[in-house]
Design an enzyme around this catalytic site. Sequence first.
Site, PDB file in Angstrom:
ATOM      1  N   ASP A 114     -21.886  26.723   9.782  1.00  0.00           N
ATOM      2  CA  ASP A 114     -22.501  25.581  10.737  1.00  0.00           C
ATOM      3  C   ASP A 114     -23.616  26.548  11.571  1.00  0.00           C
ATOM      4  OD1 ASP A 114     -22.767  22.887  12.429  1.00  0.00           O
ATOM      5  OD2 ASP A 114     -22.060  24.754  14.140  1.00  0.00           O
ATOM      6  N   GLU A 127     -26.122  22.803   6.173  1.00  0.00           N
ATOM      7  CA  GLU A 127     -26.669  21.231   6.992  1.00  0.00           C
ATOM      8  C   GLU A 127     -28.004  21.150   6.456  1.00  0.00           C
ATOM      9  OE1 GLU A 127     -24.377  19.947  10.570  1.00  0.00           O
ATOM     10  OE2 GLU A 127     -25.124  21.982  10.703  1.00  0.00           O
ATOM     11  N   ASP A 162     -18.231  23.899  17.039  1.00  0.00           N
ATOM     12  CA  ASP A 162     -18.908  24.414  15.694  1.00  0.00           C
ATOM     13  C   ASP A 162     -17.718  24.715  14.812  1.00  0.00           C
ATOM     14  OD1 ASP A 162     -21.315  24.719  17.095  1.00  0.00           O
ATOM     15  OD2 ASP A 162     -21.052  26.458  17.873  1.00  0.00           O
TER      16      ASP A 162
END
Length: 485
Positions: free
Chosen positions: A227, A323, A405
């Site tokens: 992340d 991501e 996170d």
Amino acid sequence: MKQFKPQPGFTVLAYKLALDPNTTANRHLHSHGGAARAAYNWAVAYITAVWWQRKAEQSYGIAEDQLTEWRSWSLPSLRKAFNEDKRTNPRFAHWWGENSKEAYNTGLANAAAAFDNYAKAKSGRRKGRVMGVPRFKSKRKAHPTCRFTTGTIRIEPDGRHVTLPRIGRVRFHEDASRLRALLDAGHMRILSATARLHRGRWFVSFQVEEKHRLVKVARPDTAVGIDLGIKTLAVLADSGGVLGEEPNPRHLERAQKQLRRAGRVVSRRQGPDRRTGQQASKRWEKANRARNKIHHRVANLREDTLHKMTTRLAREYGTIVVEDLNVAGMGRNRRLSRRVADAAFGEIRRQLTYKTRRRGTRLVVADRWYPSSKTCSRCGVVKAKLPLGMRVFVCENCGLVIDRDANAGHNLAALAARTTGTGVAGDLDLVKAKSKPRGADRKTRSTRPRHEAGTGRAGGTIPSPRAGAETGDRQQDTGAQLVLW
């Protein structure tokens, strides 16, 4: 530009090394870079002259079949026309023989590629933003570069020097004995070499054909979720639940005081002005070099940090989940744009892409609309809203309290199991991501994709990410895109 096809069992790689040229070699390198720029500008003028001529003839009412014929911008056509013109053109007649033919071929090849990209973008056959008409390269702004594909390209036996055509022997800033050993063993073959002035110093990039040497990663059966963020550069969570953090060094922010001081010095000097033709003073050039040196140091520190982090991750884990961030959209936020640019999210993904490919591991890219931060990593309940200012995730369903996170990292790590079937490296069950509607990146109410019942609407639930690691073959993908190399 010539493309090389690797032999079976070999792959095409690139190695970039810094140079320490002496005065003679530095002069030859600048001469070859200037020759490439001159050839590029000649090609741009050669092609666009016909465009303006046809436009003028059309304004006079000349018929279409009587207009001046188009000129081809293919590399063979440009090379033939340049060779016919270079002996009589006063711009080249007296000095074109001082440089290697590869210098002029570099400029012509870059011009051919630029016109080809413009034509494809104009007709909609090229992805990305629309490319404009190629323009002339300025001597002050252009980066001198020259690509050698023929002639003597050799790393000397001492591993400290390289020999380039017409330039001769140039010293490396670092030791290249390892590359020389691979060449001597027959495990590597040099295809081309590109010399380029970048960030105030010369580099040479070797395009080589190297024998495959797959090395087993440390934890091939483990998936890690990454992340990315600004406060912490990367929060890591593997399939075993182990957490780790990569602090954000914020190199650009630390250098702001120095940059402001250097910028004030530059602003007080007499700089160049294209409107009036005013030339920059020597003091301005000296102050500008000092300011650029700070920028170069920041860029080098950032590059070193990202390479060390991505290499360590690619060597350790068999599956990496990241991501699909809208970095361009994040950069339009005036409050965060500088910090987003300093974090270089796009560069992290680019490095992970080719490093996982090189080591034969997997890179899973979570869909842009996958709610990794809003989803509870214990029970799978999805929050309706989670503002950026809320740094702690609190689940109203199961009572989980966890860092925002860290929660996203757990969800990304578990996503690999649901995407590949079991999450074990080597076991593939490819599930394609749902296509997004046109303009989905704008995140407006009319372009947001509709959520299916129970898969992300407020109050709904999705299968628990941690439970998915155990029953991954029965889970449905919640939006992932698998990049397999």
